[in-house]
Design an enzyme around this catalytic site. Structure first.
Site, PDB file in Angstrom:
ATOM      1  N   HIS A  36       0.829  -1.207   0.000  1.00  0.00           N
ATOM      2  CA  HIS A  36       0.000   0.000   0.000  1.00  0.00           C
ATOM      3  C   HIS A  36       0.867   1.263   0.000  1.00  0.00           C
ATOM      4  CE1 HIS A  36      -2.898  -2.950   1.856  1.00  0.00           C
ATOM      5  NE2 HIS A  36      -3.667  -2.395   0.935  1.00  0.00           N
ATOM      6  N   GLY A 146      -3.082  -1.971  -7.160  1.00  0.00           N
ATOM      7  CA  GLY A 146      -1.934  -2.859  -7.239  1.00  0.00           C
ATOM      8  C   GLY A 146      -2.081  -3.897  -8.337  1.00  0.00           C
ATOM      9  N   LYS A 148      -0.964  -6.807  -8.217  1.00  0.00           N
ATOM     10  CA  LYS A 148      -1.186  -8.146  -7.650  1.00  0.00           C
ATOM     11  C   LYS A 148      -2.624  -8.595  -7.862  1.00  0.00           C
ATOM     12  CE  LYS A 148      -1.766  -8.954  -3.226  1.00  0.00           C
ATOM     13  NZ  LYS A 148      -2.970  -9.844  -3.144  1.00  0.00           N
TER      14      LYS A 148
END
Length: 287
Positions: A36, A146, A148
Site C-alpha cells: 500500500h 496494485g 497483484k
C-alpha cells in the site's frame, strides 16, 4: 503531516472542497503494508493531493469468507498515511457507506465469473459497486491499484471505459517479501509453517515464466509441477486455479498466443485464500 480523517459524508465533502489541484486516490480495505505504501507513493507522483480510503467492503465477501476476521488496524493505517504525506483519509462505517441495503449494484459481467470470479462468486460485483461509490464520493482525478490484483485491475479499467468514468486508472507493481511471497493483508493470518507453503505460489509463477519461450503449454506445465509439490506439503496448498489469460479479458490464451498474458494462481493455505500473478510476454512462434 497528519491527514484529515473524514468519517461522514459531510466531513468528506468539506475536506474534498479544500483540495486544490489534482487529487490522486488509493482505495484500500486497511491493514496497510509496504505494498500500500508503494501505491500511495505512486499516487503522490500523479496528484497535487492524495486521498486514501479505508473501508472493509461487506459486498465483496461471500457467506463463508473472512469478513468478520479481516484485519483492522486503523491507528497503524493512519500512521502510515501520515508518514507518506497523505492529505485525506476517508474512513466510513458500513452504515455510512450503505445507509440502506443497495438494491442496484454493478455487474462485472462475464469477466467477473471466471478465474478469481469462479472461486469467489459475486466478489467482483461487490468490488465494482464500492469502487464506483468511492469514485463518486471522493471525486479523484486518478486512482492507483496494485498489479497483484490483476483481475480486479482489469475490471476497474473496463468499468471506467464502459461507463465513461472520468478517473485515470494507474497500476503499481506487485511488492514482494524477500522470500518471494506477494504482500497481502491476509499474510498475517499465516503460521510459520503455512507461510513456507505459501511460497509455492510465487515459485510456480517463476517456474512458468522461465518457460515462456516454449509457449503457453510449457508455461502451464512448469507451473503446475510446482503446485503439485505444494499439494504434498505440510500443510498443503489447496489449489483454486492456475490460469494463463489475456490481461484485458481474462480469457484463457491458446497455444498459438502471441503478446501479453497473465499467469494467475490462487489457493488456500489453512483457511487463508491467497492470490498471485505474473505478467508474461509471448513472442510469435514459427510454424
Amino acid at each position: 503531516m497528519t491527514p484529515v480523517i473524514a468519517r461522514t459524508r459531510e466531513e468528506l465533502a468539506a475536506a474534498r472542497a479544500q483540495v486544490r489541484g489534482a487529487l490522486a486516490f488509493v482505495p484500500t480495505m486497511g491493514a496497510l503494508h509496504e505494498g500500500h505504501r508503494s501505491l500511495i507513493r505512486r499516487a503522490r507522483e500523479l496528484g497535487d493531493a492524495v486521498a486514501v480510503s479505508i473501508f472493509v467492503n461487506p459486498l465483496q465477501f461471500g457467506p463463508n469468507e473472512d469478513l468478520d476476521r479481516y484485519p483492522r488496524t486503523f491507528d497503524d493505517d493512519v500512521a502510515m498515511c501520515a508518514a507518506e504525506g497523505v492529505d485525506l483519509v476517508w474512513a466510513p462505517t458500513p452504515e455510512v457507506m450503505y445507509p440502506v441495503t443497495p438494491e442496484v449494484r454493478l455487474s462485472a459481467g462475464r469477466m467477473g465469473t471466471v478465474v478469481e470470479g469462479a472461486a469467489r462468486p459475486g466478489h467482483f460485483d461487490g468490488m465494482l459497486t464500492v469502487v464506483m461509490k468511492l469514485f463518486h464520493q471522493v471525486r479523484p482525478d486518478a486512482a492507483v491499484f496494485g498489479a497483484k490484483d490483476a483481475q480486479q485491475l482489469a475490471l476497474i479499467r473496463r468499468m471506467v471505459a464502459d461507463l465513461d468514468v472520468p478517473v485515470r486508472i494507474e497500476a503499481a507493481p506487485t511488492v514482494r517479501e524477500p522470500d518471494g511471497l506477494a504482500l497481502s493483508s491476509r499474510n498475517r493470518y499465516l503460521s510459520d509453517a503455512e507461510r513456507v507453503t505459501a511460497r509455492y505460489l510465487s515459485r510456480a509463477l517463476r517456474a512458468g515464466a522461465e518457460r515462456a519461450a516454449d509457449g503457453p503449454a510449457a508455461v502451464r506445465s512448469a507451473a503446475q509441477a510446482v503446485l503439485d509439490e505444494a499439494a504434498e506439503a505440510d500443510p498443503p496448498l489447496h489449489l483454486d486455479y492456475l490460469a494463463l489469460v489475456d490481461p484485458a479479458t481474462f480469457e484463457e490464451v491458446g497455444e498459438a498466443h502471441a503478446g501479453e498474458a497473465v499467469l494467475a494462481v490462487a489457493g488456500k493455505v489453512g483457511t487463508t485464500h491467497l492470490i498471485d500473478n505474473m505478467p508474461l510476454q509471448f513472442e510469435p512462434r514459427e510454424n
